[in-house]
Design a protein around this motif. Structure first.
Motif, PDB file in Angstrom:
ATOM      1  N   GLN A   1      76.989  76.879   7.531  1.00 38.76           N
ATOM      2  CA  GLN A   1      77.485  78.253   7.490  1.00 38.76           C
ATOM      3  C   GLN A   1      76.329  79.184   7.134  1.00 38.76           C
ATOM      4  O   GLN A   1      75.313  78.739   6.577  1.00 38.76           O
ATOM      5  CB  GLN A   1      78.604  78.375   6.447  1.00 38.76           C
ATOM      6  N   ASP A   2      76.509  80.485   7.413  1.00 39.99           N
ATOM      7  CA  ASP A   2      75.452  81.457   7.112  1.00 39.99           C
ATOM      8  C   ASP A   2      75.003  81.378   5.652  1.00 39.99           C
ATOM      9  O   ASP A   2      73.806  81.387   5.365  1.00 39.99           O
ATOM     10  CB  ASP A   2      75.908  82.882   7.444  1.00 39.99           C
TER      11      ASP A   2
ATOM     12  N   TYR B   1      68.292  87.462   5.115  1.00 42.80           N
ATOM     13  CA  TYR B   1      68.763  86.399   6.012  1.00 42.80           C
ATOM     14  C   TYR B   1      69.380  86.983   7.278  1.00 42.80           C
ATOM     15  O   TYR B   1      69.089  86.528   8.391  1.00 42.80           O
ATOM     16  CB  TYR B   1      69.770  85.475   5.310  1.00 42.80           C
ATOM     17  N   PHE B   2      70.247  87.988   7.132  1.00 41.39           N
ATOM     18  CA  PHE B   2      70.915  88.536   8.306  1.00 41.39           C
ATOM     19  C   PHE B   2      69.940  89.257   9.235  1.00 41.39           C
ATOM     20  O   PHE B   2      70.112  89.235  10.461  1.00 41.39           O
ATOM     21  CB  PHE B   2      72.105  89.410   7.910  1.00 41.39           C
TER      22      PHE B   2
ATOM     23  N   LYS C   1      72.287  76.415  11.979  1.00 39.25           N
ATOM     24  CA  LYS C   1      73.623  76.901  12.348  1.00 39.25           C
ATOM     25  C   LYS C   1      74.273  76.084  13.461  1.00 39.25           C
ATOM     26  O   LYS C   1      75.460  75.767  13.369  1.00 39.25           O
ATOM     27  CB  LYS C   1      73.560  78.369  12.791  1.00 39.25           C
TER      28      LYS C   1
ATOM     29  N   GLN D   1      75.184  85.657  19.634  1.00 33.02           N
ATOM     30  CA  GLN D   1      76.047  85.001  18.666  1.00 33.02           C
ATOM     31  C   GLN D   1      77.367  84.584  19.327  1.00 33.02           C
ATOM     32  O   GLN D   1      77.848  83.467  19.123  1.00 33.02           O
ATOM     33  CB  GLN D   1      76.320  85.919  17.482  1.00 33.02           C
TER      34      GLN D   1
ATOM     35  N   GLU E   1      71.241  80.628   4.357  1.00 31.11           N
ATOM     36  CA  GLU E   1      70.624  81.610   3.451  1.00 31.11           C
ATOM     37  C   GLU E   1      70.055  80.904   2.218  1.00 31.11           C
ATOM     38  O   GLU E   1      68.912  81.158   1.820  1.00 31.11           O
ATOM     39  CB  GLU E   1      71.702  82.620   3.058  1.00 31.11           C
TER      40      GLU E   1
ATOM     41  N   ARG F   1      68.295  86.353  10.982  1.00 29.39           N
ATOM     42  CA  ARG F   1      69.238  85.751  11.927  1.00 29.39           C
ATOM     43  C   ARG F   1      69.336  86.577  13.213  1.00 29.39           C
ATOM     44  O   ARG F   1      69.293  86.038  14.319  1.00 29.39           O
ATOM     45  CB  ARG F   1      70.614  85.600  11.286  1.00 29.39           C
TER      46      ARG F   1
END
Length: 143
Positions: free
Chosen positions: A100-101, A115-116, A94, A20, A105, A119
Motif C-alpha cells: 500500500q502507499d 512520497y506522493f 506497489k 494510476q 512511504e 509517486r
C-alpha cells in the motif's frame, strides 16, 4: 510532429492519474488474460511470435488476445525497468510486491507529501517509457 511541443503540452497531474488507473484497474485484468501474476513484471520475455488473424476462428481470437496481453505485460515490465531507480522502487513496491502507499512511504523513509510527489513522478516516467514499447499506447494526457 514536434516532440518539444508535445512535451510542453503534457498535463502531468492528469497523466499520473491516467497511469494510476491503468496500473490499478487494467493491468490486473491483462495479467489474468495472460495467466500471469505480478511477479512476471520483474523480467520481460522477448517474443517474436508472428500473429496472423482473420477473425474467423474463436480459438484463434483467444490466442491473439493472450499474445496481446503477454506483449502488454512485457511492455509494462520493460517500462518499469527503464524508469529511474527511485521510480522503479515505487512501482515495484506497489505493483509487484503489492504494498500500500503508506507501506511504500515507510519503506522509502520519506514524508507523506514527498512520497506522493515521487509517486506521481514515477507514474509520469512510466508513461514516458511505456509508450515506446512495442504495442503499447500513449498514456499521457495532453492540455
Amino acid at each position: 510532429m514536434d516532440l518539444l511541443l508535445d512535451i510542453d503540452n503534457i498535463d502531468y497531474k492528469k497523466t499520473a492519474l491516467n497511469v494510476q488507473g491503468f496500473l490499478d484497474h487494467k493491468l490486473p485484468h491483462i495479467l489474468r488474460l495472460a495467466n500471469e501474476n505480478p511477479a512476471s513484471l520483474k523480467s520481460p520475455v522477448i517474443s517474436d511470435m508472428p500473429i496472423n488473424h482473420d477473425g474467423s476462428n474463436h480459438n484463434e481470437d483467444k490466442i491473439v488476445k493472450y499474445i496481446a496481453a503477454k506483449n502488454l505485460i512485457n511492455g509494462v515490465a520493460k517500462a518499469f525497468q527503464s524508469c529511474s531507480k527511485t521510480s522503479f522502487q515505487i512501482l515495484k513496491s506497489k505493483y509487484i510486491d503489492n504494498l500500500q502507499d503508506w507501506q511504500v512511504e515507510q519503506l522509502m523513509y520519506c514524508s507523506h507529501s514527498t512520497y506522493f510527489k515521487l509517486r506521481d513522478k514515477a507514474y509520469n516516467e512510466f508513461a514516458d517509457c511505456f509508450e515506446l514499447q512495442n504495442g503499447c499506447k500513449d498514456l499521457h494526457v495532453y492540455k
